[in-house]
Design an enzyme around this catalytic site. Sequence first.
Site, short mmCIF file in Angstrom:
data_model
loop_
_atom_site.label_atom_id
_atom_site.label_comp_id
_atom_site.label_asym_id
_atom_site.label_seq_id
_atom_site.Cartn_x
_atom_site.Cartn_y
_atom_site.Cartn_z
N GLU A 174 33.39 50.46 69.86
CA GLU A 174 32.79 51.04 71.07
C GLU A 174 31.36 51.50 70.83
O GLU A 174 30.72 52.00 71.75
CB GLU A 174 33.64 52.22 71.57
N PRO B 278 24.92 46.69 74.74
CA PRO B 278 24.84 46.33 76.17
C PRO B 278 24.22 47.43 77.01
O PRO B 278 23.78 47.18 78.13
CB PRO B 278 26.30 46.06 76.56
N ASP C 161 5.73 27.90 76.98
CA ASP C 161 7.16 28.19 77.09
C ASP C 161 7.49 28.88 78.40
O ASP C 161 6.72 29.66 78.93
CB ASP C 161 7.60 29.15 75.97
N ARG D 49 9.68 32.81 65.95
CA ARG D 49 8.82 31.72 66.41
C ARG D 49 7.49 32.20 66.95
O ARG D 49 6.58 31.40 67.17
CB ARG D 49 9.56 30.84 67.42
CL1 6GU Z 1 22.59 43.45 72.32
N1 6GU Z 1 25.20 43.79 72.08
C1 6GU Z 1 26.45 43.68 72.54
N2 6GU Z 1 27.46 44.12 71.79
N3 6GU Z 1 26.76 43.17 73.72
C2 6GU Z 1 25.74 42.73 74.46
C3 6GU Z 1 24.42 42.80 74.04
C4 6GU Z 1 24.17 43.35 72.84
N4 6GU Z 1 23.63 42.28 75.00
C5 6GU Z 1 24.44 41.90 75.96
N5 6GU Z 1 25.73 42.18 75.65
#
Ligand code: 6GU
Length: 245
Positions: free
Chosen positions: A115, A88, A168, A153
């Site tokens: 974590e 994230p 797209d 794709r």
């Molecule tokens: Cl790529 N990984 C995780 N664990 N949480 C996320 C993410 C990725 N993208 C948004 N939330």
Amino acid sequence: MKIDIITIFPDYFAPLRLALVGKAIERGLLSTHVHDLRGWTQDVHRTVDDAPYGGGAGMVMRPEPWWAALTQLAPGGASAPRVVIPTPSGRRFDHPYAVDLAGAEHLIFCCGRYEGIDQRVIDRWATDEISLGDYVLSGGEVAVLAIVEAVARLLPGMVGNAASIADDSFATGRLEGPVYTRPDTFAGADVPAVLRSGDHAAIAAWRTEQSLARTRARRPDLLDPARPDPAGPDPAGSGPDSRQA
Ligand code: 6GU
């Protein structure tokens, strides 16, 4: 393209055999190899995590198994793979980023849990830290499935109709409008008359208008004139090489 995926949950990747990604594998455009991180542990309990230095909640993935896995799977030199860590706190994934990854010969995805992975692994090996958006998943597995599908794709020879990729959402920089098929009337609702008119110019104009209206309502940020044109040249400083800046 070759894709290696390292995870403590190999079963998450059963869907790679299905649908479009499965077809890419069958056609030999893509090979995927899923590896259990615990295969690179040395202790009898096959431990992959430990408490964080400095304290705090949760556990951190130990560096040793990742280091051993990447040493084995990532050749050095000119054919060095892209090593992707879904997190994230990564750079936001989008269509241009998918196009960029689709040009690689070899991708290695490292699925973190808990974590996260000890930073020394990231510093030594990662070329890309990627986030799907502003929310938290419990691990990288689902994110990797999404990224692999978006990339597969785009591989040359993949989608039967190349125009369907060009049209797209996000390739055009706008959301796609509504689509219809038979029957003409269903649940009391008619297919818009223009789509049955046979007037190709009118149909194209209607689709553009629908696409703009939907984008204005749902994603006005995509219409911001300051935003780079996704179909245009990569402006200096926003290309793939600066992604980890
Ligand atoms: Cl790529 N990984 C995780 N664990 N949480 C996320 C993410 C990725 N993208 C948004 N939330």
